[in-house]
Design a protein around this motif. Structure first.
Motif, PDB file in Angstrom:
ATOM      1  N   CYS A 137      38.389  47.508  47.492  1.00  0.00           N
ATOM      2  CA  CYS A 137      37.938  48.906  47.502  1.00  0.00           C
ATOM      3  C   CYS A 137      38.519  49.690  48.683  1.00  0.00           C
ATOM      4  O   CYS A 137      38.158  50.858  48.885  1.00  0.00           O
ATOM      5  N   GLN A 138      39.391  49.024  49.469  1.00  0.00           N
ATOM      6  CA  GLN A 138      40.107  49.657  50.573  1.00  0.00           C
ATOM      7  C   GLN A 138      39.151  50.300  51.589  1.00  0.00           C
ATOM      8  O   GLN A 138      39.346  51.430  52.046  1.00  0.00           O
ATOM      9  N   CYS A 139      38.096  49.554  51.926  1.00  0.00           N
ATOM     10  CA  CYS A 139      37.111  50.074  52.879  1.00  0.00           C
ATOM     11  C   CYS A 139      37.620  49.942  54.318  1.00  0.00           C
ATOM     12  O   CYS A 139      38.039  48.864  54.740  1.00  0.00           O
ATOM     13  N   ARG A 140      37.530  51.052  55.049  1.00  0.00           N
ATOM     14  CA  ARG A 140      37.931  51.062  56.452  1.00  0.00           C
ATOM     15  C   ARG A 140      36.840  51.629  57.353  1.00  0.00           C
ATOM     16  O   ARG A 140      37.037  51.742  58.562  1.00  0.00           O
ATOM     17  N   LYS A 181      34.043  40.106  51.602  1.00  0.00           N
ATOM     18  CA  LYS A 181      35.253  40.623  52.232  1.00  0.00           C
ATOM     19  C   LYS A 181      36.321  40.963  51.191  1.00  0.00           C
ATOM     20  O   LYS A 181      37.113  41.899  51.383  1.00  0.00           O
ATOM     21  N   ASP A 182      36.344  40.210  50.067  1.00  0.00           N
ATOM     22  CA  ASP A 182      37.290  40.519  48.992  1.00  0.00           C
ATOM     23  C   ASP A 182      36.941  41.849  48.337  1.00  0.00           C
ATOM     24  O   ASP A 182      37.823  42.633  47.967  1.00  0.00           O
ATOM     25  N   CYS A 195      31.884  53.396  53.854  1.00  0.00           N
ATOM     26  CA  CYS A 195      32.487  52.865  52.628  1.00  0.00           C
ATOM     27  C   CYS A 195      31.901  51.497  52.287  1.00  0.00           C
ATOM     28  O   CYS A 195      31.585  51.213  51.134  1.00  0.00           O
ATOM     29  N   GLU A 196      31.739  50.637  53.281  1.00  0.00           N
ATOM     30  CA  GLU A 196      31.186  49.307  53.059  1.00  0.00           C
ATOM     31  C   GLU A 196      29.760  49.394  52.519  1.00  0.00           C
ATOM     32  O   GLU A 196      29.363  48.601  51.659  1.00  0.00           O
ATOM     33  N   LEU A 197      28.997  50.368  53.026  1.00  0.00           N
ATOM     34  CA  LEU A 197      27.621  50.558  52.554  1.00  0.00           C
ATOM     35  C   LEU A 197      27.610  50.941  51.079  1.00  0.00           C
ATOM     36  O   LEU A 197      26.806  50.419  50.297  1.00  0.00           O
ATOM     37  N   VAL A 216      26.704  49.249  45.171  1.00  0.00           N
ATOM     38  CA  VAL A 216      27.169  48.964  43.811  1.00  0.00           C
ATOM     39  C   VAL A 216      27.052  47.471  43.510  1.00  0.00           C
ATOM     40  O   VAL A 216      26.613  47.064  42.430  1.00  0.00           O
ATOM     41  N   LEU A 217      27.434  46.639  44.480  1.00  0.00           N
ATOM     42  CA  LEU A 217      27.357  45.189  44.277  1.00  0.00           C
ATOM     43  C   LEU A 217      25.914  44.745  44.022  1.00  0.00           C
ATOM     44  O   LEU A 217      25.657  43.933  43.123  1.00  0.00           O
ATOM     45  N   LYS A 218      24.980  45.263  44.794  1.00  0.00           N
ATOM     46  CA  LYS A 218      23.585  44.854  44.657  1.00  0.00           C
ATOM     47  C   LYS A 218      22.996  45.300  43.323  1.00  0.00           C
ATOM     48  O   LYS A 218      22.129  44.619  42.759  1.00  0.00           O
ATOM     49  N   GLU A 219      23.463  46.430  42.794  1.00  0.00           N
ATOM     50  CA  GLU A 219      22.893  46.956  41.547  1.00  0.00           C
ATOM     51  C   GLU A 219      23.460  46.280  40.308  1.00  0.00           C
ATOM     52  O   GLU A 219      22.731  46.032  39.352  1.00  0.00           O
TER      53      GLU A 219
END
Length: 266
Positions: free
Chosen positions: A57-60, A51-52, A64-66, A71-74
């Motif tokens: 990243c200002q996802c709405r 959630k942080d 965007c979350e995907l 990026v996080l997984k890579e």
């Protein structure tokens, strides 16, 4: 005694490595990655929650979350804490620990080098200036004798000697071994490299602390398969580099690089 946690406001970005590592990303994904790197650094590289990441990243939107999760997984290490997933960046954690240790050593050295203040201190009662180690060379030689010994022990001398000497002066105290052993490690890592353009500059080798890297070749087969599935063509191996090609461009991966980052060959 636990060292004090340091907060470093500036994050050093190794532009050549970053460019090669993100060459396959879209501009949007690169922007997300930079935001996440900066956020992790401001948190002293401590684990942060999903959630942080979405908030920074200002996802709405779900789209965007995907993209953030991709990026996080890579690029980040994922752990489970209770019902939440947390993320850390291995390279940032190592860099923060390195800087913390570096400034802690400087602080301790400063305490040992200074004299306690006295009420009636005079100009004669001052701390002596410690002699640098290695000792400065004579005026007719700008290089430290210890560095000269190390440089001469290299089987192949790649890159600027002057630049390598500058890096050596910054990192020599962290070797934790004899200079002869440092030369042996460098020579062993490059001994099977036939094409000299793949031999790392000694200054680069020192700045990346490659004497600490163990041969982790067992992870390469899976990595090669993954890149082939992404459209890369595997062109074999040259020394400690696996070679690839995609869309007319050539790439390499150093098997001694613990992150196995893909680098564009200029």
């Amino acid at each position: 005694m636990t060292k004090e946690t340091n907060k470093f406001h500036a994050l050093q970005l190794f532009t050549d490595t970053f460019t090669a590592e993100t060459v396959h990303l879209t501009n949007e994904a690169i922007g997300i990655y930079i935001r996440l790197l900066s956020f992790a650094w401001t948190k002293n590289t401590k684990p942060f929650k999903e959630k942080d990441a979405m908030r920074i990243c200002q996802c709405r939107t779900p789209d965007c979350e995907l993209r953030v999760m991709e990026v996080l997984k890579e690029f980040f290490l994922i752990s489970k804490k209770g019902d939440d997933f947390t993320f850390t960046h291995k390279r940032l954690v190592q860099e923060h620990a390195y800087l913390t240790d570096k400034y802690h050593r400087r602080s301790e050295a400063g305490k040992k080098g200074g004299l306690a203040k006295r009420e009636n201190a005079t100009s004669k009662n001052v701390a002596p200036i410690p002699s640098p180690i290695p000792s400065p060379s004579p005026k007719d030689n700008i290089y430290d004798p210890a560095f000269e010994s190390l440089w001469n022990a290299l089987s192949k001398k790649k890159g600027s000697k002057y630049k390598a000497h500058q890096i050596f002066q910054k990192v020599w105290e962290y070797f934790g071994m004899d200079l002869e052993d440092v030369a042996i490690i460098y020579n062993n890592q490059i001994k099977n490299i036939e094409d000299t353009k793949f031999i790392p500059h000694f200054a680069t080798w020192l700045s990346q602390r490659r004497w600490e890297i163990e041969d982790d070749n067992n992870q390469m087969p899976d990595l090669i398969d993954r890149l082939v599935n992404l459209g890369y063509i595997h062109n074999g191996k040259d020394g400690n580099f696996e070679l690839f090609e995609k869309n007319g461009k050539s790439y390499k991966i150093d098997i001694f690089d613990e992150k196995h980052q893909i680098q564009l060959i200029q």
